[in-house]
Design an enzyme around this catalytic site. Structure first.
Site, PDB file in Angstrom:
ATOM      1  N   LEU A   1    -114.215  27.606 -33.273  1.00  0.00           N
ATOM      2  CA  LEU A   1    -112.976  27.692 -32.582  1.00  0.00           C
ATOM      3  C   LEU A   1    -112.762  29.026 -31.877  1.00  0.00           C
ATOM      4  O   LEU A   1    -112.505  29.993 -32.402  1.00  0.00           O
ATOM      5  CB  LEU A   1    -111.815  27.288 -33.495  1.00  0.00           C
ATOM      6  CG  LEU A   1    -111.907  25.909 -34.113  1.00  0.00           C
ATOM      7  CD1 LEU A   1    -110.712  25.941 -35.387  1.00  0.00           C
ATOM      8  CD2 LEU A   1    -111.574  24.781 -33.439  1.00  0.00           C
TER       9      LEU A   1
ATOM     10  N   HIS B   1    -119.604  15.706 -30.187  1.00  0.00           N
ATOM     11  CA  HIS B   1    -118.221  15.556 -29.994  1.00  0.00           C
ATOM     12  C   HIS B   1    -118.143  14.428 -29.364  1.00  0.00           C
ATOM     13  O   HIS B   1    -118.894  14.078 -28.078  1.00  0.00           O
ATOM     14  CB  HIS B   1    -117.658  16.662 -29.276  1.00  0.00           C
ATOM     15  CG  HIS B   1    -116.224  16.798 -29.018  1.00  0.00           C
ATOM     16  ND1 HIS B   1    -115.590  17.605 -28.432  1.00  0.00           N
ATOM     17  CD2 HIS B   1    -115.334  15.642 -29.063  1.00  0.00           C
ATOM     18  CE1 HIS B   1    -114.139  17.457 -28.243  1.00  0.00           C
ATOM     19  NE2 HIS B   1    -113.986  16.038 -28.763  1.00  0.00           N
TER      20      HIS B   1
ATOM     21  N   CYS C   1    -119.753  23.235 -24.637  1.00  0.00           N
ATOM     22  CA  CYS C   1    -118.717  23.899 -24.098  1.00  0.00           C
ATOM     23  C   CYS C   1    -118.389  23.422 -22.664  1.00  0.00           C
ATOM     24  O   CYS C   1    -119.136  23.337 -21.793  1.00  0.00           O
ATOM     25  CB  CYS C   1    -118.959  25.486 -24.015  1.00  0.00           C
ATOM     26  SG  CYS C   1    -117.693  26.457 -23.455  1.00  0.00           S
TER      27      CYS C   1
ATOM     28  N   ALA D   1    -111.801  20.302 -35.965  1.00  0.00           N
ATOM     29  CA  ALA D   1    -111.639  21.412 -35.085  1.00  0.00           C
ATOM     30  C   ALA D   1    -109.924  21.405 -34.822  1.00  0.00           C
ATOM     31  O   ALA D   1    -109.421  22.034 -35.826  1.00  0.00           O
ATOM     32  CB  ALA D   1    -112.223  21.160 -33.790  1.00  0.00           C
TER      33      ALA D   1
ATOM     34  N   ASN E   1    -117.493  14.509 -34.644  1.00  0.00           N
ATOM     35  CA  ASN E   1    -116.426  15.297 -34.397  1.00  0.00           C
ATOM     36  C   ASN E   1    -115.431  14.538 -33.394  1.00  0.00           C
ATOM     37  O   ASN E   1    -115.758  14.104 -32.147  1.00  0.00           O
ATOM     38  CB  ASN E   1    -116.814  16.622 -33.705  1.00  0.00           C
ATOM     39  CG  ASN E   1    -115.603  17.528 -33.344  1.00  0.00           C
ATOM     40  OD1 ASN E   1    -115.715  18.307 -32.347  1.00  0.00           O
ATOM     41  ND2 ASN E   1    -114.728  17.607 -34.177  1.00  0.00           N
TER      42      ASN E   1
ATOM     43  N   LYS F   1    -124.904  21.501 -30.858  1.00  0.00           N
ATOM     44  CA  LYS F   1    -123.549  20.970 -30.813  1.00  0.00           C
ATOM     45  C   LYS F   1    -123.501  20.279 -29.344  1.00  0.00           C
ATOM     46  O   LYS F   1    -123.631  20.917 -28.238  1.00  0.00           O
ATOM     47  CB  LYS F   1    -122.287  21.740 -31.160  1.00  0.00           C
ATOM     48  CG  LYS F   1    -121.032  21.072 -31.085  1.00  0.00           C
ATOM     49  CD  LYS F   1    -119.839  22.135 -31.450  1.00  0.00           C
ATOM     50  CE  LYS F   1    -118.497  21.016 -31.590  1.00  0.00           C
ATOM     51  NZ  LYS F   1    -117.970  20.852 -30.232  1.00  0.00           N
TER      52      LYS F   1
END
Length: 637
Positions: free
Chosen positions: A299, A452, A383, A507, A484, A422
């Site tokens: 995070l 995610h 990201c 998260a 996630n 990720k």
């Protein structure tokens, strides 16, 4: 208690049409109960007697705080308190105009008030000290400063103590834990370990227990930093891999031109051995058991070392450092290397790096492999922020498959630990591409994938697509895939595990309630009290003082990171107040009164109240203190 009476209106305060709206005659005439799911699905789920209005909530919190401080509750005091906190009310949001009205009104500044996530004002920690104590005087006793009259710092300890801010408390966490406080008289708890003649006391027994033991690993040494700045660090394995890339590029160009490369025969000396042809196989690398683990997500800003220690206490299995830029690591930037630090309590720990080119990513992987103690390295390919995406990093790697393949293969070539990735579902909202990438990444040598359940365009809006995560987990097998998105209770975690994922990454759920790891492992809802939550924040403040220091700079840095965390933690609704359990992560709580003053204060989404909570643990804020939250539009009265 008087009975609940029906109101004539058939709308709740959120504007949703209801079949029944009850008004509580016990507290006030305008405090409504939230409707049931049949009445209005969009409203929150607090019991009626706790709901209130925005004005009454802030009026109660302000009056109680001032009564605790023993101050008068007149308007002048309120104005002065607001100035001290350096928190100004933003202008009211402009109403959305129709096309015709826009033409009439004209475009003034063209800016909308929203949460300021970029270019926030950064206050240097040195600004909180008017004049600091010279380190030479602090460390080298009975010796003159080599800078003489040119030195800008205090040399007289008594003179320094006269200008130093008042101590925060009677006991120093560092002295009580380690037997010695390295900050001496500059510590904001100096009374606990300073003698009348201004000498620093030491506890020999505690010092002996920590002798030769380092609680934090992966610090950047000065020698390595200087070598990185001079570009004198050798990257042998990276050079080997990058050479193969350039050779392959030459071969492809020659094939396009219709030429074939035939070089002279290679002379060999002696027989060919296994070492010449056999590389380190994946099965010979360090193995990490990812199966059925709870993974605290990396995070940015909030996932610092003190916060990870708090989550480890509550049962997090895997932790990961904040996202680090590969170019900054290669340049030897101290602030970036601080993101790689690992506490001794983190038994399974990894670092996350971001980059967009095979050469820099391969070199940084070799650098981490040779100079740090980590269990795995993670590539951030999820990201969504513009700064990263526009350079081709983060989510941009998902659309640059050739570069992505070269990065993964290059990092795998130089690493002795597993490599994880990720990703998100894709870049565009209705165009998922993760299911195409996952089979390719299996062939590239990835040890674990985290998905995610949202695209880059979605950011954190709408619900995560767990059906899609389930499909991708089957495609990833036998490589473990972690899911996630939207997990805020053990019920959410149970539903996520039913999709067939190997584990769960948490998260925002951990930021809102770090005890979620305990809830999941014990399969229960924890109605944690406000005093217990304050103890959690106290642990964080102690860990922060240990990590950043107990002098004024360290205290204010700890406070800043605590305020960043409180901007998420205030969203938590205590289980005992919920009409419908559990709370969902996409629901925003209405204004409600807690079961005591502290619970009400922790429910406030006003930045001034977060500062008050920090003052309970870290003392009063400096006169020039300023904190601008990321969620600026929601952090004011």
């Amino acid at each position: 208690m008087r009975a609940l009476k029906l109101e004539k209106k058939n709308q709740c305060k959120y504007g949703h049409v209801l079949s029944k709206v009850r008004v509580c005659a016990v507290f006030s005439e305008d405090v409504k109960t939230p409707p049931t799911l049949d009445d209005c699905n969009a409203c929150s789920s607090c019991i009626c007697r706790f709901l209130t209005t925005k004005e009454k909530f802030h009026g109660f919190v302000d009056s109680e705080w001032q009564s605790l401080k023993g101050e008068n509750t007149n308007k002048n005091d309120k104005v002065e308190e607001t100035k001290e906190a350096s928190v100004e009310e933003p202008q009211a949001k402009k109403l959305k105009l129709e096309a015709e009205e826009k033409d009439k009104a004209g475009k003034q500044d063209g800016k909308r008030l929203r949460g300021q996530n970029k270019s926030r004002p950064h206050v240097k920690p040195t600004t909180y000290d008017e004049k600091r104590l010279c380190l030479f005087s602090l460390l080298q006793e009975n010796r003159e400063c080599t800078f003489g009259d040119k030195c800008h710092f205090h040399h007289d300890i008594a003179e320094y103590l006269a200008t130093k801010p008042a101590d925060i408390g009677e006991s120093c966490y560092l002295y009580d834990t380690f037997g010695k406080c390295a900050f001496g008289v500059t510590c904001r708890y100096a009374k606990a370990h300073t003698t009348p003649d201004l000498k620093t006391m030491e506890n020999a027994e505690l010092i002996k227990t920590y002798e030769g033991r380092s609680t934090v690993k992966n610090s950047l040494s000065k020698d390595l930093q200087n070598s990185l700045r001079k570009r004198s660090v050798p990257f042998k394995k990276s050079a080997e891999y990058l050479k193969t890339l350039s050779n392959n590029k030459d071969k492809r160009e020659q094939q396009r031109n219709g030429k074939t490369l035939t070089g002279p025969p290679v002379k060999t000396v002696g027989p060919l051995t296994d070492e010449d042809v056999i590389k380190l196989r994946p099965c010979e690398k360090k193995q990490v058991d990812f199966q059925d683990k709870l993974y605290l997500a990396p995070l940015t800003t909030c996932g610092n070392l003190p916060f990870r220690r708090v989550c480890k206490r509550f049962g997090a299995d895997i932790t990961c450092g904040e996202m680090a830029m590969c170019t900054n690591l290669l340049q030897g930037q101290q602030s970036e290397w601080a993101l790689l630090k690992r506490h001794e309590s983190e038994d399974v720990f990894g670092v996350q790096v971001e980059g967009c080119f095979p050469d820099t990513m391969t070199r940084v992987a070799e650098l981490i492999n040779n100079n740090t103690d980590v269990d795995f390295v993670d590539i951030n390919s999820g990201c969504p922020i513009d700064l990263v995406y526009q350079k081709g990093g983060g989510c941009g790697l998902m659309t640059r498959t050739r570069k992505f393949e070269q990065i993964i293969k290059g990092m795998n070539y130089v690493l002795d630990v597993p490599l994880t990735v990720k990703i998100r579902t894709g870049v565009q909202e209705k165009s998922n591409i993760a299911h195409k990438l996952i089979p390719e990444m299996k062939n590239w040598g990835v040890s674990m994938i985290t998905l995610h359940g949202r695209s880059r365009e979605q950011r954190y809006t709408k619900l995560a697509d767990w059906d899609y995560i389930s499909t991708c987990s089957k495609l990833a097998s036998p490589v473990p895939l972690f899911g996630n998105g939207d997990i805020l209770s053990y019920e959410d975690a149970m539903k996520a595990r039913e999709t067939g994922v190997s584990g769960i990454m948490i998260a925002r759920g951990a930021l809102i309630k770090p005890w979620i790891f305990t809830e999941i492992k014990e399969s229960r809802h924890w109605d944690i009290s406000s005093s217990e939550r304050l103890d959690v924040l106290r642990d964080f403040s102690n860990f922060g003082l240990e990590h950043w220091g107990s002098d004024t700079r360290g205290v204010e840095k700890t406070r800043t990171f605590m305020l960043e965390w409180l901007s998420f933690m205030c969203r938590y609704i205590p289980v005992g107040l919920l009409e419908r359990v559990p709370q969902k992560i996409n629901e925003r709580p209405p204004y409600y009164m807690g079961r005591n003053y502290l619970e009400s204060l922790m429910a406030s989404q006003n930045v001034g109240d977060w500062v008050r909570i920090s003052e309970m643990l870290l003392g009063p804020i400096p006169k020039n203190f300023n904190f601008l939250p990321k969620h600026k539009a929601n952090a004011y009265k």
